[in-house]
Scaffold this motif. Sequence first.
Motif, PDB file in Angstrom:
ATOM      1  N   THR A  29       9.244   8.078 -60.203  1.00  0.00           N
ATOM      2  CA  THR A  29       9.330   7.783 -61.636  1.00  0.00           C
ATOM      3  C   THR A  29       8.371   8.657 -62.430  1.00  0.00           C
ATOM      4  N   ALA A  30       7.209   8.917 -61.863  1.00  0.00           N
ATOM      5  CA  ALA A  30       6.267   9.811 -62.555  1.00  0.00           C
ATOM      6  C   ALA A  30       6.868  11.198 -62.713  1.00  0.00           C
ATOM      7  N   ARG A  31       7.497  11.689 -61.666  1.00  0.00           N
ATOM      8  CA  ARG A  31       8.095  13.024 -61.704  1.00  0.00           C
ATOM      9  C   ARG A  31       9.242  13.080 -62.714  1.00  0.00           C
ATOM     10  N   TRP A  32      10.106  12.060 -62.710  1.00  0.00           N
ATOM     11  CA  TRP A  32      11.252  12.057 -63.611  1.00  0.00           C
ATOM     12  C   TRP A  32      10.833  11.964 -65.086  1.00  0.00           C
ATOM     13  N   LEU A  33       9.731  11.300 -65.341  1.00  0.00           N
ATOM     14  CA  LEU A  33       9.282  11.113 -66.725  1.00  0.00           C
ATOM     15  C   LEU A  33       8.295  12.190 -67.179  1.00  0.00           C
TER      16      LEU A  33
END
Length: 347
Positions: A57-61
């Motif tokens: 989720t950190a990477r996607w955001l």
Amino acid sequence: HLQPAQPVTYGYFLAGFAQALERDFARLTECRARINMSPLGAGAMAGTSFPIDREATARWLGFDTVGLHAQDCIAARDFLAELLGAAAMTATTWSRLAQDMFVMTTFEFGTLNLPDSVAQTSSMMPQKKNMSALEVLRAGSAQIMGAHTTAMAGLKSAHYSFGFDSCCDAFRWAWDALDGAVRGAAVAAVVVGKARPRVDRMADLARVNYSIATDLADLLVRDGGYSFRDAHHLVGAVVRAAMKRGTTADRITSSFIAEIADTAFGWQVDLDADAVTRAVDPAQAVQARRDTGGPSTHDLDRLFESLDGALAQDREMLRAWTAAGEAAADGLEMAFEALASVTRPGA
């Protein structure tokens, strides 16, 4: 102290603020590493028992990393307080620029002209030109500082967990302040772009306001062999005598210095006449200051080269951040589409 000091140039004046703003920009960008950490998955304060993928989720955001301590993710607000502090420091820089320009545009100084597009007329006095853009810059900095002060005061006694005082009330003015900082930067850029120095007025003042006194003292040290302490005393006496006689700075001569040295101190001073003429010339005084961060063309060329290099690096960094954000958004869309295409059992 708002008194004549030493001759410099308008470019030198602006370059000093460019240096300060480069440091301000560095402070703002350094906040990003502490802001761009994902708190997702921290739960209420102790994480979750579900096997989630926080890094995904950190990477996607578009976050750089995840916060490693769940309660710290929930409680921490230092990153926002730090950003407000950096914004307040930046606003202070352009507020000081505005104040200097405010004085320069007055009738009494008259060394700077700002066009009507960044000013207003008086509602009653038709001749009066009010420097409204400068007033906006000064007032705006106070609002940003107020938001930072509110944040720090709201945080100081808050428990290190979630609470409305630390989460909401402490930062009640934060977003308005940060928006104000963006607007203030734009106004400052317009003001600097439209301001025009009154070169003749500046030169006239520099010739008569005794700002070359330090150069005379330096000449006495270099060519006369005096200590700077004695040179300081003698030049002070020379300036005092010149003011009493109505002799402007550019008319001080070697014979005048010799006369004052003899009558005031009993010293026999014999300075080269041409050297004194060069010392009382503001333009030559400016060019004499080399390799010390002074206003000479030599030093300013080096400074501008350094500033140009820093500006290019700053722009490249912003481009890289923008590209990273766009790549993250693309990755999020692809991940969502892949997830949406998965057929659930029994569907």
